[in-house]
Design a protein around this motif. Structure first.
Motif, PDB file in Angstrom:
ATOM      1  N   MET A 274     -31.325  93.124 138.385  1.00  0.00           N
ATOM      2  CA  MET A 274     -30.056  93.278 138.993  1.00  0.00           C
ATOM      3  C   MET A 274     -29.888  94.921 139.420  1.00  0.00           C
ATOM      4  N   ASP A 275     -30.770  95.875 138.923  1.00  0.00           N
ATOM      5  CA  ASP A 275     -31.036  97.203 139.287  1.00  0.00           C
ATOM      6  C   ASP A 275     -31.649  97.137 140.539  1.00  0.00           C
ATOM      7  N   ILE A 276     -32.282  96.276 140.900  1.00  0.00           N
ATOM      8  CA  ILE A 276     -33.178  96.368 142.392  1.00  0.00           C
ATOM      9  C   ILE A 276     -31.984  95.937 143.271  1.00  0.00           C
ATOM     10  N   LEU A 277     -31.031  95.140 143.012  1.00  0.00           N
ATOM     11  CA  LEU A 277     -30.103  94.730 144.132  1.00  0.00           C
ATOM     12  C   LEU A 277     -29.117  95.955 144.106  1.00  0.00           C
ATOM     13  N   LEU A 278     -28.649  96.430 143.015  1.00  0.00           N
ATOM     14  CA  LEU A 278     -27.716  97.694 143.029  1.00  0.00           C
ATOM     15  C   LEU A 278     -28.583  98.916 143.700  1.00  0.00           C
ATOM     16  N   PHE A 279     -29.313  99.035 143.784  1.00  0.00           N
ATOM     17  CA  PHE A 279     -30.516 100.131 144.689  1.00  0.00           C
ATOM     18  C   PHE A 279     -30.310 100.070 146.041  1.00  0.00           C
ATOM     19  N   TYR A 280     -30.654  98.646 146.418  1.00  0.00           N
ATOM     20  CA  TYR A 280     -30.838  98.443 147.889  1.00  0.00           C
ATOM     21  C   TYR A 280     -29.354  98.218 148.532  1.00  0.00           C
TER      22      TYR A 280
ATOM     23  N   PHE B 212     -32.297  85.081 144.861  1.00  0.00           N
ATOM     24  CA  PHE B 212     -33.317  85.073 145.806  1.00  0.00           C
ATOM     25  C   PHE B 212     -33.879  86.503 146.177  1.00  0.00           C
ATOM     26  N   LEU B 213     -32.996  87.186 146.419  1.00  0.00           N
ATOM     27  CA  LEU B 213     -33.025  88.601 146.752  1.00  0.00           C
ATOM     28  C   LEU B 213     -33.661  89.468 145.632  1.00  0.00           C
ATOM     29  N   ALA B 214     -32.966  88.974 144.366  1.00  0.00           N
ATOM     30  CA  ALA B 214     -33.540  89.962 143.134  1.00  0.00           C
ATOM     31  C   ALA B 214     -35.000  89.704 143.014  1.00  0.00           C
ATOM     32  N   ASN B 215     -35.584  88.535 143.320  1.00  0.00           N
ATOM     33  CA  ASN B 215     -36.889  88.037 142.978  1.00  0.00           C
ATOM     34  C   ASN B 215     -37.894  88.473 143.928  1.00  0.00           C
ATOM     35  N   ARG B 216     -37.565  88.712 145.000  1.00  0.00           N
ATOM     36  CA  ARG B 216     -38.293  89.136 146.314  1.00  0.00           C
ATOM     37  C   ARG B 216     -38.302  90.487 146.882  1.00  0.00           C
ATOM     38  N   LEU B 217     -37.312  91.421 146.545  1.00  0.00           N
ATOM     39  CA  LEU B 217     -37.304  92.742 146.963  1.00  0.00           C
ATOM     40  C   LEU B 217     -38.380  93.529 146.310  1.00  0.00           C
ATOM     41  N   PRO B 218     -38.844  94.530 146.863  1.00  0.00           N
ATOM     42  CA  PRO B 218     -40.025  95.158 146.285  1.00  0.00           C
ATOM     43  C   PRO B 218     -39.338  95.961 144.954  1.00  0.00           C
ATOM     44  N   LYS B 219     -40.164  95.881 144.154  1.00  0.00           N
ATOM     45  CA  LYS B 219     -39.504  96.548 142.951  1.00  0.00           C
ATOM     46  C   LYS B 219     -40.165  98.174 142.623  1.00  0.00           C
ATOM     47  N   ARG B 220     -41.312  98.284 143.139  1.00  0.00           N
ATOM     48  CA  ARG B 220     -41.842  99.422 143.010  1.00  0.00           C
ATOM     49  C   ARG B 220     -41.069 100.734 143.567  1.00  0.00           C
TER      50      ARG B 220
ATOM     51  N   VAL C   2     -38.133 101.114 143.583  1.00  0.00           N
ATOM     52  CA  VAL C   2     -36.748 101.358 142.627  1.00  0.00           C
ATOM     53  C   VAL C   2     -37.390 101.824 141.281  1.00  0.00           C
ATOM     54  N   ARG C   3     -38.125 101.250 140.698  1.00  0.00           N
ATOM     55  CA  ARG C   3     -38.638 101.474 139.190  1.00  0.00           C
ATOM     56  C   ARG C   3     -39.916 102.795 139.184  1.00  0.00           C
TER      57      ARG C   3
ATOM     58  N   ASN D 203     -43.731  97.228 136.660  1.00  0.00           N
ATOM     59  CA  ASN D 203     -44.379  95.709 135.956  1.00  0.00           C
ATOM     60  C   ASN D 203     -44.307  95.777 134.595  1.00  0.00           C
ATOM     61  N   VAL D 204     -43.632  96.551 133.920  1.00  0.00           N
ATOM     62  CA  VAL D 204     -43.271  96.682 132.512  1.00  0.00           C
ATOM     63  C   VAL D 204     -42.408  95.801 132.058  1.00  0.00           C
ATOM     64  N   SER D 205     -42.216  94.979 131.268  1.00  0.00           N
ATOM     65  CA  SER D 205     -41.477  93.984 130.722  1.00  0.00           C
ATOM     66  C   SER D 205     -41.289  94.303 129.174  1.00  0.00           C
ATOM     67  N   CYS D 206     -40.086  94.010 128.552  1.00  0.00           N
ATOM     68  CA  CYS D 206     -39.995  94.287 127.078  1.00  0.00           C
ATOM     69  C   CYS D 206     -40.301  92.979 126.564  1.00  0.00           C
ATOM     70  N   PHE D 207     -40.759  93.472 125.262  1.00  0.00           N
ATOM     71  CA  PHE D 207     -41.321  92.108 124.252  1.00  0.00           C
ATOM     72  C   PHE D 207     -40.960  92.431 122.927  1.00  0.00           C
ATOM     73  N   VAL D 208     -40.070  91.738 122.334  1.00  0.00           N
ATOM     74  CA  VAL D 208     -39.613  91.638 120.899  1.00  0.00           C
ATOM     75  C   VAL D 208     -39.658  90.218 120.297  1.00  0.00           C
ATOM     76  N   ASP D 209     -40.500  90.244 119.201  1.00  0.00           N
ATOM     77  CA  ASP D 209     -41.083  89.027 118.827  1.00  0.00           C
ATOM     78  C   ASP D 209     -39.841  88.416 117.769  1.00  0.00           C
ATOM     79  N   GLY D 210     -38.864  89.321 117.605  1.00  0.00           N
ATOM     80  CA  GLY D 210     -37.849  88.634 116.538  1.00  0.00           C
ATOM     81  C   GLY D 210     -38.103  88.801 115.164  1.00  0.00           C
ATOM     82  N   ASP D 211     -39.231  89.423 114.590  1.00  0.00           N
ATOM     83  CA  ASP D 211     -39.619  89.425 113.209  1.00  0.00           C
ATOM     84  C   ASP D 211     -39.391  90.826 112.597  1.00  0.00           C
ATOM     85  N   TYR D 212     -37.992  91.257 112.477  1.00  0.00           N
ATOM     86  CA  TYR D 212     -37.756  92.495 111.825  1.00  0.00           C
ATOM     87  C   TYR D 212     -37.780  92.649 110.405  1.00  0.00           C
TER      88      TYR D 212
END
Length: 71
Positions: free
Chosen positions: A1-7, A33-41, A43-44, A49-58
């Motif tokens: 969503m941040d991609i669309l707000l930027f553009y 469609f636009l959120a998945n295809r607009l260039p992210k580099r 904006v970010r 290419n960083v994504s969050c990973f949480v395994d849920g085992d706290y």
């Protein structure tokens, strides 16, 4: 969503443009469609290419408040 707000965030300030866009029946598909295809580099930066990973085992004790004893 941040991609669309930027553009396209500037378009939200134009009167009637958001109303016209969101009244269009296929607008959710277009947004997806636009959120998945607009260039992210652009904006970010280097972290595009960083994504969050949480395994849920706290463990069982992570959300329990400890009692504070005044001395």
């Amino acid at each position: 969503m941040d991609i669309l707000l930027f553009y396209f965030g500037w378009a939200l300030r134009i009167p009637l443009v958001p109303l016209l866009f969101f009244s269009f029946p296929a607008s959710p598909r277009l947004v997806s469609f636009l959120a998945n295809r607009l260039p992210k580099r652009l904006v970010r930066g280097r972290c595009y290419n960083v994504s969050c990973f949480v395994d849920g085992d706290y463990g069982g004790e992570w959300n329990k408040l400890s009692e504070w004893k005044s001395t």
